[in-house]
Write an enzyme that holds these catalytic residues in place. Sequence first.
Site, short mmCIF file in Angstrom:
data_model
loop_
_atom_site.label_atom_id
_atom_site.label_comp_id
_atom_site.label_asym_id
_atom_site.label_seq_id
_atom_site.Cartn_x
_atom_site.Cartn_y
_atom_site.Cartn_z
N LYS A 7 -49.51 28.05 6.63
CA LYS A 7 -48.17 28.14 7.24
C LYS A 7 -47.43 29.26 6.53
CE LYS A 7 -47.47 23.72 5.95
NZ LYS A 7 -47.00 23.13 7.17
N ARG A 8 -46.24 29.63 7.02
CA ARG A 8 -45.45 30.61 6.29
C ARG A 8 -45.24 30.16 4.85
NH1 ARG A 8 -43.26 35.04 9.26
NH2 ARG A 8 -42.20 35.52 7.32
N LYS B 222 -41.51 24.63 1.87
CA LYS B 222 -42.80 24.11 2.33
C LYS B 222 -43.70 23.72 1.15
CE LYS B 222 -42.66 26.93 6.56
NZ LYS B 222 -42.73 26.01 7.71
N THR C 231 -45.57 22.04 13.51
CA THR C 231 -46.47 21.89 14.65
C THR C 231 -47.91 22.03 14.17
OG1 THR C 231 -46.00 24.22 15.10
CG2 THR C 231 -44.94 22.60 16.54
N HIS D 61 -33.81 25.04 15.61
CA HIS D 61 -35.12 24.89 14.94
C HIS D 61 -35.02 24.79 13.42
CE1 HIS D 61 -37.73 25.76 18.45
NE2 HIS D 61 -36.69 26.48 18.84
N LYS E 130 -51.63 19.99 15.06
CA LYS E 130 -52.93 20.64 15.33
C LYS E 130 -54.02 20.07 14.43
CE LYS E 130 -50.21 24.65 16.56
NZ LYS E 130 -49.58 25.88 16.08
#
Length: 823
Positions: A561-562, A567, A669, A370, A673
């Site tokens: 998100k985290r 990110k 992911t 992952h 969504k």
Amino acid sequence: MNIGVKPDPEEVPGRPADAKSLAREILSALTYRVGKDPTVATQHDWLSATSQVARDRMVERWMASTKRAYQQSDKRAFYLSLEFLIGRLLIDSISNLGLMEAFREALSSLDVDLDEIAALESDAALGNGGLGRLAACFMESMATVDIPAHGYGIRYTNGMFRQEVSDGWQVELPETWLSHGDPWEFERRERSFEIGYGGTVELVTSADGMEERHLWKPQERVLAVAYDTPVVGWRGKRVNTLRLWSAMPVDPILLDRFNAGDHIGALMESNKAESLSLVLYPADSSPAGQELRLRQEYFFSSASLQDILQRHVYQYGDLTSLPDKAAIHLNDTHPSIAIAELMRLLMDVHGLDFETAWRVTKGTFAYTNHTLLPEALESWQLSMFEHLLPRHMQIIYAINAAVLKEARGHEGFDDQKIRNISLIEEGGQRRVRMGNLAFVGSHSVNGVSALHTELMKKTVFADLNQLYPGRINNKTNGITPRRWLMECNPGLFALVREAIGDRFMDDTEALSDLNTHVEDAAFREAFAAVKRANKERLAKMVAERLAIRLDPAAIFDVQVKRIHEYKRQLLNIVETVALYDQIRSHPELDWTPRVKLFAGKAAPSYYNAKLIIKLANDVARTINRDPAVRGLLRVVFVPNYNVSAAEIMIPAADISEQISTAGMEASGTGNMKFALNGAITVGTLDGANIEIKERVGDDNILIFGLTAEEVGERRSNGYQPRAIIEASPELQQALSAITSGVFSPDDRDRYRDLVAGLYDHDWFMVAADFDAYSAAQRRVDGIWNDRARWNRMAIRNTANVGWFSSDRTIREYAREIWNVPTK
Ligand code: 26W
């Protein structure tokens, strides 16, 4: 919520499904199981009673599913994961059972509001982020596509920490999700296995002198006790089991010591055993490296394997047929010790020779990677590993010897390549590499998006890929459309159903029928009205929780998100500051009102991530107080992001921020969504964004920034962020505002080092992508002002991302990895 799926009465053995009967059962559960009279029952009591009745509805189907798999000798899938980020289960369960309306009506006849009690359920947050939520979506999809599957994990007493924001800083508090008990689980005291640690290994010879076996004598032992949660698939046909292990002392009161007067010491020992399943590690990128973590990994891997083998031996006798009847999946390397454990059980307990055991092991396991982040790859200090699991260490040496021998006979395997594929990292401190163990012990190794899989072949697993060509394959992630469309967005669900009928409810890709409605102005208006209502729902939550007023007419621009540097929440915040600057300098221009929403947790030990949360809050406070931008720009950091918060925030988004440094987000992911709920992605060519773009079309997504290849080139050719910053007045201005303390007047140096890092090395290429990102955001403003165009784009997103259903992903796993049939 209105999921008017008719129950199929023939499918509910023995149980009436009408509202009247349900009301009677709920009342009876309230009385006899909760022990409350309706006149004094709290909302929580009603929730308990309702959940128990819902659970009852699953039990017959659950038993029938289990019996069917057994009688037909079906091959089963076992999904081993240290994380399951489940969220709430009431709505999910009754919706999948087709009993939403019946329950709603039953409760309302008792003067209870379904949505109100459903919101009281605590989130089962037994996971950090993407990997854990993927496991939860997979559980639901495996039941939906009718795979006999078991999830295995740990029943953490404390799941993911609850995040509070105090003076802008993240504060971590324990999450007591079990404080009202878990209405969904069944405790299986009788289903327990002993787990050993430490001790010694002896070689024993059989009485006839013909056979030698290794005998591990652990020094410590704990008990793994099973807790089962039924997981019901869409339309309720199959119910699978999520089995979570809880740690208990083997001898709960250590009678000897207790009687010898050492009752304190005896109880301390018990607590030590229980501490194994006490808490989820809250880091989602860098491994804790702590012994307790390895203990957890071995604890649940061993318990699960003992369970699987016991079942197999009972049903088939012989373990060489294991690969034909069991597919065991490793969710990242976290359960990869299971490979050595299966070898141990096969050889030391069941008497197979090494070669046979190794063939069975490789035929049984498959592994999903992952992440490519080098710091996230698990490895254990060899001395600690050997001390804790001495027999497994021997087995790993034996596996390594076999693999290295194979490699030496392979063309072009020089010493460097041999070192790379070794299960042991040599040099100063020797370490055991779990990624390499997972790779060599599995017949399939998959990535989670097309790009990620290609990069895996070129980077972390380049040499292993050469040694075992064809083993690496791609399975692009997916999300369950039940939770992430039908349940979280009932307005959109109803609208879609009205427009294209019911087919998409069983085949998410049928959402593409919506493409024919794009030119229908009335449909576009209805679609926009649903989004508007969802934005109002979010605005209400923000008003209640944070006392901040949001204008639902503004663009809702969401990044949830985290919190992680790759990110790039920082890129978003810096751009927000730049926009703030621009509005202040040019109040005469026609600015498009925007609300910037952030949410996410930072690993407690990740200093920069926590500082980024503080920066988001500092920026929010300054901007939200400034009358110069009132009505034009608002910034909100929503505390304690979890599955339930996602279910409110995602359906309310106009813009989905998917802006990771290209090559670093394995898949994502959340991106799926948002698109499914009609948000437009502003994103980089990273992870599954690339595949989303291919499906929604280039005109319906806003892509910006460097490609993964370009990021690689820049990094190797002496990337100089300072020059880029100096050439971008907007960026320079924003950064100097942040460093000079405009947003942190109480501590002007707070962000000095953070910003200095951008000038100095900027590993995540915030500077390199800034201008392109800012330009993409101004394109957003332009499109927003052409509302017909915007709505077309949004509809095309919902219409064309049905492929990202986790049903599709799971069918691919079943066919191409597990070799199990699906419906
Ligand atoms: C050992 C510490 C640790 C714990 C968890 C390291 C790494 C992890 C996970 C790999 C973190 C994670 O959740 N990864 C995410 O997995 C998702 C599902 O495949 C992907 O969509 C995300 O891109 C990936 O970051």
